[in-house]
Design an enzyme around this catalytic site. Structure first.
Site, mmCIF file in Angstrom:
data_model
loop_
_atom_site.group_PDB
_atom_site.id
_atom_site.type_symbol
_atom_site.label_atom_id
_atom_site.label_comp_id
_atom_site.label_asym_id
_atom_site.label_seq_id
_atom_site.Cartn_x
_atom_site.Cartn_y
_atom_site.Cartn_z
ATOM 1 N N SER A 45 0.839 -1.194 0.000
ATOM 2 C CA SER A 45 0.000 0.000 0.000
ATOM 3 C C SER A 45 0.873 1.243 0.000
ATOM 4 C CB SER A 45 -0.870 0.015 1.264
ATOM 5 O OG SER A 45 -1.525 1.267 1.393
ATOM 6 N N TYR B 262 -2.983 -0.893 10.476
ATOM 7 C CA TYR B 262 -2.987 -1.185 9.029
ATOM 8 C C TYR B 262 -1.652 -0.840 8.397
ATOM 9 C CZ TYR B 262 -4.350 -0.955 4.083
ATOM 10 O OH TYR B 262 -4.421 -1.143 2.724
HETATM 11 N N1 LIG Z 1 -8.538 -0.309 -1.965
HETATM 12 C C1 LIG Z 1 -7.476 0.451 -1.784
HETATM 13 O O1 LIG Z 1 -7.485 1.642 -1.935
HETATM 14 C C2 LIG Z 1 -6.192 -0.179 -1.360
HETATM 15 C C3 LIG Z 1 -5.090 0.647 -1.207
HETATM 16 C C4 LIG Z 1 -3.888 0.052 -0.825
HETATM 17 C C5 LIG Z 1 -3.802 -1.270 -0.600
HETATM 18 N N2 LIG Z 1 -4.900 -2.055 -0.763
HETATM 19 C C6 LIG Z 1 -4.748 -3.474 -0.490
HETATM 20 O O2 LIG Z 1 -5.242 -4.228 -1.560
HETATM 21 C C7 LIG Z 1 -5.700 -5.482 -1.081
HETATM 22 C C8 LIG Z 1 -7.104 -5.728 -1.624
HETATM 23 O O3 LIG Z 1 -7.955 -4.716 -1.190
HETATM 24 P P1 LIG Z 1 -9.353 -4.387 -1.871
HETATM 25 O O4 LIG Z 1 -9.510 -2.926 -1.782
HETATM 26 O O5 LIG Z 1 -9.454 -5.031 -3.170
HETATM 27 O O6 LIG Z 1 -10.329 -5.043 -0.777
HETATM 28 P P2 LIG Z 1 -11.585 -6.025 -0.891
HETATM 29 O O7 LIG Z 1 -12.212 -5.995 0.446
HETATM 30 O O8 LIG Z 1 -12.405 -5.681 -2.057
HETATM 31 O O9 LIG Z 1 -10.915 -7.427 -1.108
HETATM 32 C C9 LIG Z 1 -10.212 -8.071 -0.089
HETATM 33 C C10 LIG Z 1 -10.548 -9.551 -0.120
HETATM 34 O O10 LIG Z 1 -9.736 -10.184 0.864
HETATM 35 C C11 LIG Z 1 -10.510 -11.189 1.468
HETATM 36 N N3 LIG Z 1 -9.978 -11.520 2.792
HETATM 37 C C12 LIG Z 1 -10.051 -10.811 3.923
HETATM 38 N N4 LIG Z 1 -9.498 -11.497 4.928
HETATM 39 C C13 LIG Z 1 -9.073 -12.669 4.426
HETATM 40 C C14 LIG Z 1 -8.443 -13.808 4.993
HETATM 41 N N5 LIG Z 1 -8.135 -13.879 6.305
HETATM 42 N N6 LIG Z 1 -8.150 -14.833 4.179
HETATM 43 C C15 LIG Z 1 -8.463 -14.778 2.876
HETATM 44 N N7 LIG Z 1 -9.066 -13.736 2.291
HETATM 45 C C16 LIG Z 1 -9.378 -12.691 3.067
HETATM 46 C C17 LIG Z 1 -11.893 -10.618 1.533
HETATM 47 O O11 LIG Z 1 -12.865 -11.631 1.690
HETATM 48 C C18 LIG Z 1 -11.999 -9.850 0.235
HETATM 49 O O12 LIG Z 1 -12.584 -10.641 -0.767
HETATM 50 C C19 LIG Z 1 -5.620 -5.415 0.436
HETATM 51 O O13 LIG Z 1 -4.432 -6.025 0.867
HETATM 52 C C20 LIG Z 1 -5.558 -3.931 0.686
HETATM 53 O O14 LIG Z 1 -4.939 -3.621 1.892
HETATM 54 C C21 LIG Z 1 -6.097 -1.533 -1.130
#
Ligand SMILES: NC(=O)c1ccc[n+]([C@@H]2O[C@H](COP(=O)([O-])OP(=O)(O)OC[C@H]3O[C@@H](n4cnc5c(N)ncnc54)[C@H](O)[C@@H]3O)[C@@H](O)[C@H]2O)c1
Ligand SMILES: [Zn+2]
Length: 678
Positions: free
Chosen positions: A555, A568
């Site tokens: 991130s 986080y």
């Molecule tokens: N959305 C953003 O702006 C952003 C920014 C920086 C980093 N990220 C990172 O990107 C990644 C995906 O985020 P997203 O925004 O697509 O979120 P999202 O919530 O759409 O997807 C995350 C998925 O992870 C799954 N998950 C959660 N806990 C889990 C576990 N213990 N085991 C297996 N699966 C699990 C959830 O069920 C979900 O389907 C994350 O690591 C997040 O921190 C997102």
């Protein structure tokens, strides 16, 4: 309007092809003759509709038929230069096409055109091939069918075989078809219905005869220690062996794998005669290109440990390769195509099952199906007589046939991630899901692992069938669940090449509000979860000896420090340092480890939809649906970041272009100066 001869032909082909007892996948072909008005002359013209090259009878449509003028096709007999030059006739078929001609005519077109019957079926049924490959197949044919089905000695498919069958039909007006030695069956009749009935009569009569007359143990008595392991134990052993087996199958070129532990395979491997029979190889001409002439068979009992099995498999691999090279050298001539690699395409492990390999999952699966056909054929032939497939030199002529080589050369260029197998955690939603879609579109097989199993399966189903994507439930915080997901990946596709640590969730809280449980949850899913996934996956990558990629979705917050983000962002920084640590450690195995730093991906993200977005919107005083646009205005590029942009970065890192980059993070944040890497 579709000619009724054509609609009958399609319906009959689909019915015959739907039952695997009648023919192997994509094996065999059917035809009909009829007439139409020639738009050029206004007069009636006799046509031949015949299944074209490639394609499967079960799903044949009109577009899969080649359409030839019967008079011109039959006129080729007068210019046929003899069996030595019969391959030239395939190019001549192009001069017999009617209109645009439909699909490309196959090698079997001559048989269909020259046999004097309105409807002809050529099939590869296990029961028919059992008779066709029995040492006394000719006598058996007479005994089973009297004079209604005639024996045709082995001849490679082509124009001469067509002439042979036509002559046999002419000489035996009472016959409904023939058994083609070492190959399959052909049946004919004046109507489509009668042709189908004749095909089924040959298949079912052969099958009933085998059932009634075969000896009790066609594969010999049970071998001590070779019985199937209990299901959980054999799957675990299969998964533990899979990386080594893929390394063995992929020394010359990377392969996708298919595993089956069906009773047919396990029973064969449990019986005494399996080593002798496996060494005789497969028989039907369709098989060699997909299965190679013979499989590699582990010559240890089911009770052998994984370590013992691996050590022995490497020895057997060396002798398999030497053997295959010798086979090539024995038969290749100056005109033969170059050797297509010396690794096995089918590997048999007693007590465990069969692994088969190909350039994609479908090809690997079909290779396995073909070997199951071969086992059925061997059972039938050994039950009645002795399995006696065609000579090795004939097998070579088919495997390295110039016409087959030309077909391979015409294949479209593979996609950039073809033969790569990806496991993406948290891929039921957001960035992970977009990544799965992207990697699959670029040719990878994908395993979608998520806490939410139903959503994982639904996301996989949207990408394609199980040859392309599967969904598995896995909580990345749980070591056993992570191992199970990696096992599921290697059993589904034979191995693993590309791992994306994406699962995550976000709690935005100040230090004083953050509970120990909050802290632990964030660290368990992201720091610990990606550690567990990388560990289980790296074992596979190292054993496969094929390199690989691990990508972390970290991130912007792994670099950037702001308020209300202690748990986080700290765990994101942990993930980011895992990238560098593992890049340093796994480089010697050819494994690249890189990261992506997204920011502000609102649309499609479950993290934002789950309340966090609403909170952030309230903090900034904007409507929640405008949060993405609001974030965009804070970036240098003023662009909104979507999950697809992160997916593109993952592809860039593990695609064909960035082969010399490891330990890197790519920001996908539309430009945030405070998170620049330095
Ligand atoms: N959305 C953003 O702006 C952003 C920014 C920086 C980093 N990220 C990172 O990107 C990644 C995906 O985020 P997203 O925004 O697509 O979120 P999202 O919530 O759409 O997807 C995350 C998925 O992870 C799954 N998950 C959660 N806990 C889990 C576990 N213990 N085991 C297996 N699966 C699990 C959830 O069920 C979900 O389907 C994350 O690591 C997040 O921190 C997102
Ligand atoms: Zn055939």
């Amino acid at each position: 309007m579709t000619n009724p001869a054509v609609s009958d032909l399609i319906a009959r082909s689909n019915r015959l092809g739907a039952d695997p007892k009648n023919t192997n996948y994509a094996g065999g072909n059917t035809s009909a003759k009829g007439s139409e008005i020639d738009p050029v002359t206004g007069e009636s013209v006799d046509l031949l509709w015949v299944k074209g090259s490639g394609g499967d009878l079960g799903t044949l449509t009109e577009g899969g038929l080649a359409v030839l003028r019967l008079d011109r096709m039959r006129a080729l007999v007068d210019v046929y230069p003899g069996v030595e030059r019969e391959d030239e006739m395939v190019a001549a078929f192009d001069y017999c096409l009617h209109g645009k001609g439909g699909a490309a005519p196959s090698i079997d077109t001559a048989m269909h055109g020259l046999v004097d019957a309105a409807h002809v079926d050529h099939l590869h049924p296990d029961s028919g091939i059992a008779i066709a490959t029995a040492a006394d197949g000719e006598a058996l044919t007479k005994q089973i069918f009297g004079d209604t089905v005639v024996w045709v000695p082995w001849r490679r498919p082509g124009f001469q075989l067509g002439l042979d069958i036509a002559a046999i039909k002419a000489a035996n007006p009472q016959a409904i078809g023939c058994i083609l030695g070492g190959h399959g069956i052909t049946a004919w009749a004046d109507t489509s219905e009668a042709a189908e009935a004749n095909s089924l009569r040959i298949i079912e009569t052969a099958s009933a005869y085998i059932a009634a007359n075969a000896k009790a143990e066609p594969f010999g008595p049970a071998l001590d220690g070779y019985a199937a392991l209990p299901v959980a134990e054999r799957r675990a052993k299969a998964a533990a062996l899979a990386p080594t087996l893929r390394a063995i199958a992929s020394r010359d070129r990377r392969m996708v794998g298919h595993f089956t532990d069906s009773d047919v395979v396990l029973d064969f491997l449990a019986a005494a005669e399996h080593p002798r029979l496996a060494a005789l190889g497969t028989s039907c001409p369709d098989h060699f290109l997909r299965t190679k002439v013979k499989p590699l068979v582990l010559d240890l009992p089911a009770t052998a440990t994984v370590e013992e099995s691996i050590a022995r498999l490497w020895e057997l691999h060396e002798s398999y390769r030497a053997d295959y090279q010798a086979y090539y050298d024995r038969h290749a001539t100056a005109e033969s195509p170059a050797i297509r690699g010396a690794d096995p395409l089918v590997i048999l492990v007693p007590g465990v099952g069969m692994f088969s390999y190909g350039k994609d999952k479908q090809t690997a699966r079909v290779a396995g199906e073909f070997y199951v056909n071969a086992i059925n054929v061997m059972r039938g032939a050994e039950g009645l007589s002795r399995y006696a497939p065609i000579d090795e030199s004939e097998k070579f002529r088919i495997e390295y046939w110039a016409l087959e080589e030309a077909k391979l050369q015409r294949m479209p260029k593979p996609k950039p991630l073809a033969t790569r197998i990806a496991l993406i955690t948290g891929a039921a939603s957001g960035i992970g899901r977009a990544t799965a879609v992207k990697l699959a579109a670029e040719g990878a097989c994908v395993v979608i692992a998520d806490l939410d199993g139903a959503k994982a399966e639904a996301a996989a189903a949207e990408i394609g069938n199980s040859d392309v994507a599967i969904g598995v439930v896995a909580d990345v915080t749980d070591e056993a669940a992570v191992q199970a997901a990696v096992d599921a990946a290697v059993l589904a596709f034979g191995g693993l090449d590309l791992v994306v640590n994406n699962a995550g969730l976000s709690l935005s809280k100040s230090l004083l509000e953050t509970t120990v449980a909050d802290w632990d949850l964030q660290h368990d899913v992201m720091a610990r979860g990606s550690f567990l996934v990388s560990k289980a996956a790296a074992k596979v990558l190292i054993e496969q000896k094929l390199g690989g990629d691990i990508v972390y979705i970290s991130s912007k917050n792994s670099i950037f420090a702001g308020p209300n983000n202690i748990a986080y962002s700290a765990t994101k920084a942990d993930q980011a340092h895992q990238v560098r640590l593992l890049a340093a450690e796994l480089g010697e195995h050819g494994v690249k480890v890189n990261g992506v730093n997204p920011d502000g991906v609102v649309r499609g993200s479950g993290i934002f939809a789950g309340g966090w977005g609403a909170k952030r919107a309230a903090v900034y005083g904007v409507p929640e649906e405008e949060l993405g646009a609001y974030y965009a205005q804070r970036t240098l590029l003023k662009r909104e970041v979507l999950p697809e942009h992160c997916a593109n970065a993952v592809f860039a890192l593990c695609g064909p272009d960035m082969t010399h980059t490891t330990g890197l993070h790519i920001p996908v944040d539309a430009g945030v100066a405070a998170a620049f890497l330095r």
